[in-house]
Design a protein around this motif. Sequence first.
Motif, PDB file in Angstrom:
ATOM      1  N   ALA A   1       1.044   9.924  -6.369  1.00 43.95           N
ATOM      2  CA  ALA A   1       1.107  11.197  -7.089  1.00 43.95           C
ATOM      3  C   ALA A   1       2.544  11.505  -7.491  1.00 43.95           C
ATOM      4  N   ALA A   2       3.472  11.206  -6.614  1.00 42.17           N
ATOM      5  CA  ALA A   2       4.891  11.444  -6.908  1.00 42.17           C
ATOM      6  C   ALA A   2       5.361  10.561  -8.061  1.00 42.17           C
ATOM      7  N   ARG A   3       4.900   9.311  -8.106  1.00 45.88           N
ATOM      8  CA  ARG A   3       5.280   8.419  -9.207  1.00 45.88           C
ATOM      9  C   ARG A   3       4.689   8.899 -10.531  1.00 45.88           C
ATOM     10  N   LEU A   4       3.430   9.338 -10.495  1.00 53.83           N
ATOM     11  CA  LEU A   4       2.796   9.854 -11.710  1.00 53.83           C
ATOM     12  C   LEU A   4       3.499  11.121 -12.191  1.00 53.83           C
ATOM     13  N   TRP A   5       3.862  11.976 -11.238  1.00 52.73           N
ATOM     14  CA  TRP A   5       4.573  13.210 -11.584  1.00 52.73           C
ATOM     15  C   TRP A   5       5.940  12.898 -12.192  1.00 52.73           C
ATOM     16  N   ALA A   6       6.646  11.940 -11.614  1.00 52.33           N
ATOM     17  CA  ALA A   6       7.965  11.557 -12.139  1.00 52.33           C
ATOM     18  C   ALA A   6       7.833  11.031 -13.569  1.00 52.33           C
ATOM     19  N   LYS A   7       6.809  10.263 -13.814  1.00 54.77           N
ATOM     20  CA  LYS A   7       6.576   9.738 -15.159  1.00 54.77           C
ATOM     21  C   LYS A   7       6.278  10.872 -16.138  1.00 54.77           C
ATOM     22  N   ALA A   8       5.516  11.851 -15.701  1.00 53.04           N
ATOM     23  CA  ALA A   8       5.210  13.018 -16.544  1.00 53.04           C
ATOM     24  C   ALA A   8       6.487  13.790 -16.866  1.00 53.04           C
ATOM     25  N   ARG A   9       7.357  13.922 -15.880  1.00 51.68           N
ATOM     26  CA  ARG A   9       8.622  14.653 -16.103  1.00 51.68           C
ATOM     27  C   ARG A   9       9.522  13.917 -17.111  1.00 51.68           C
TER      28      ARG A   9
ATOM     29  N   LEU B   1       0.982  23.065  -7.313  1.00 47.72           N
ATOM     30  CA  LEU B   1      -0.234  22.446  -6.798  1.00 47.72           C
ATOM     31  C   LEU B   1       0.091  21.119  -6.121  1.00 47.72           C
ATOM     32  N   LEU B   2       1.005  20.370  -6.708  1.00 48.54           N
ATOM     33  CA  LEU B   2       1.383  19.074  -6.134  1.00 48.54           C
ATOM     34  C   LEU B   2       2.090  19.249  -4.791  1.00 48.54           C
ATOM     35  N   LYS B   3       2.754  20.355  -4.606  1.00 51.01           N
ATOM     36  CA  LYS B   3       3.467  20.602  -3.354  1.00 51.01           C
ATOM     37  C   LYS B   3       2.553  21.091  -2.237  1.00 51.01           C
ATOM     38  N   LYS B   4       1.473  21.825  -2.606  1.00 50.62           N
ATOM     39  CA  LYS B   4       0.673  22.444  -1.559  1.00 50.62           C
ATOM     40  C   LYS B   4      -0.625  21.740  -1.217  1.00 50.62           C
ATOM     41  N   VAL B   5      -1.220  21.011  -2.153  1.00 51.43           N
ATOM     42  CA  VAL B   5      -2.501  20.374  -1.889  1.00 51.43           C
ATOM     43  C   VAL B   5      -2.303  19.181  -0.964  1.00 51.43           C
ATOM     44  N   LYS B   6      -3.135  19.087   0.035  1.00 51.91           N
ATOM     45  CA  LYS B   6      -3.083  17.958   0.963  1.00 51.91           C
ATOM     46  C   LYS B   6      -4.288  17.076   0.721  1.00 51.91           C
ATOM     47  N   GLN B   7      -4.096  15.767   0.897  1.00 55.67           N
ATOM     48  CA  GLN B   7      -5.196  14.841   0.716  1.00 55.67           C
ATOM     49  C   GLN B   7      -6.115  14.867   1.898  1.00 55.67           C
TER      50      GLN B   7
ATOM     51  N   ALA C   1       0.838  -1.199   0.000  1.00 54.37           N
ATOM     52  CA  ALA C   1       0.000   0.000   0.000  1.00 54.37           C
ATOM     53  C   ALA C   1       0.873   1.250   0.000  1.00 54.37           C
ATOM     54  N   ALA C   2       0.555   2.171  -0.896  1.00 51.43           N
ATOM     55  CA  ALA C   2       1.350   3.398  -1.023  1.00 51.43           C
ATOM     56  C   ALA C   2       1.018   4.365   0.103  1.00 51.43           C
ATOM     57  N   ARG C   3       2.056   5.055   0.557  1.00 51.79           N
ATOM     58  CA  ARG C   3       1.842   6.106   1.541  1.00 51.79           C
ATOM     59  C   ARG C   3       1.200   7.296   0.857  1.00 51.79           C
ATOM     60  N   PRO C   4       0.506   8.160   1.596  1.00 56.85           N
ATOM     61  CA  PRO C   4      -0.130   9.329   0.984  1.00 56.85           C
ATOM     62  C   PRO C   4       0.878  10.144   0.179  1.00 56.85           C
ATOM     63  N   GLY C   5       0.505  10.456  -1.041  1.00 58.51           N
ATOM     64  CA  GLY C   5       1.348  11.273  -1.895  1.00 58.51           C
ATOM     65  C   GLY C   5       2.340  10.489  -2.732  1.00 58.51           C
ATOM     66  N   GLU C   6       2.553   9.210  -2.397  1.00 63.21           N
ATOM     67  CA  GLU C   6       3.547   8.404  -3.112  1.00 63.21           C
ATOM     68  C   GLU C   6       3.128   8.138  -4.555  1.00 63.21           C
TER      69      GLU C   6
ATOM     70  N   ALA D   1      -1.509  13.108 -11.852  1.00 63.91           N
ATOM     71  CA  ALA D   1      -0.815  13.352 -10.582  1.00 63.91           C
ATOM     72  C   ALA D   1      -1.564  14.382  -9.750  1.00 63.91           C
ATOM     73  N   ALA D   2      -2.036  15.438 -10.398  1.00 60.19           N
ATOM     74  CA  ALA D   2      -2.787  16.478  -9.686  1.00 60.19           C
ATOM     75  C   ALA D   2      -4.083  15.915  -9.122  1.00 60.19           C
ATOM     76  N   LEU D   3      -4.779  15.104  -9.909  1.00 55.30           N
ATOM     77  CA  LEU D   3      -6.019  14.486  -9.419  1.00 55.30           C
ATOM     78  C   LEU D   3      -5.736  13.538  -8.266  1.00 55.30           C
ATOM     79  N   GLU D   4      -4.667  12.783  -8.362  1.00 52.97           N
ATOM     80  CA  GLU D   4      -4.272  11.862  -7.289  1.00 52.97           C
ATOM     81  C   GLU D   4      -4.021  12.631  -5.995  1.00 52.97           C
ATOM     82  N   LYS D   5      -3.410  13.770  -6.115  1.00 50.36           N
ATOM     83  CA  LYS D   5      -3.092  14.576  -4.934  1.00 50.36           C
ATOM     84  C   LYS D   5      -4.360  15.131  -4.291  1.00 50.36           C
ATOM     85  N   VAL D   6      -5.334  15.502  -5.115  1.00 46.66           N
ATOM     86  CA  VAL D   6      -6.589  16.046  -4.600  1.00 46.66           C
ATOM     87  C   VAL D   6      -7.429  14.949  -3.943  1.00 46.66           C
ATOM     88  N   ARG D   7      -7.645  13.862  -4.691  1.00 45.50           N
ATOM     89  CA  ARG D   7      -8.431  12.725  -4.189  1.00 45.50           C
ATOM     90  C   ARG D   7      -8.043  11.518  -5.023  1.00 45.50           C
TER      91      ARG D   7
END
Length: 157
Positions: A31-39, A151-157, A24-29, A71-77
């Motif tokens: 989103a971080a993987r999706l963001w890394a793939k986008a980069r 947005l990925l840095k500031k939004v909390k789940q 099970a992924a920790r919160p934000g993990e 990644a942004a959607l993952e971070k939101v919900r």
Amino acid sequence: MRRRKRNIALRAADASSTREARPAARPGERAARLWAKARVASQSSRLLIESGDSDGAVNRAYYAVFGAARAALEKVRSRLALSKRHGTIYRRFDKHLVQERGFDPSLGRSFLSKQRKARQAADYEEDRVDETVARAVIGDMDRFLAAVEPLLKKVKQ
């Protein structure tokens, strides 16, 4: 009928065997993987345009935007990012980020639709995408990623 049931069962077995077993992924993990793939896709886009492959550059730019939107959607919900249907991701991005959270409207649904059309032209049309058009798509990609990153840095789940 019997063959259909067998085919469905085989597809289900194939799908479950190809999925990676992850704890099970920790919160934000995720989103971080999706963001890394986008980069990575954005870097590939830049390399491809410099090597003269405008179609490949547009394709990778599109997937960089798609990955950043997920990644942004993952971070939101987290459940919002689960669809692999591009239209669903883009509708959700427009609703939950542009409309509800005040994300830049110029990077909403019409922007995402424009990116999608460029990718479809690059992937399916006989003619190559013009280099000037491809560079504009990459510029739009850069603008989208630059807007999503904070947005990925500031939004909390």
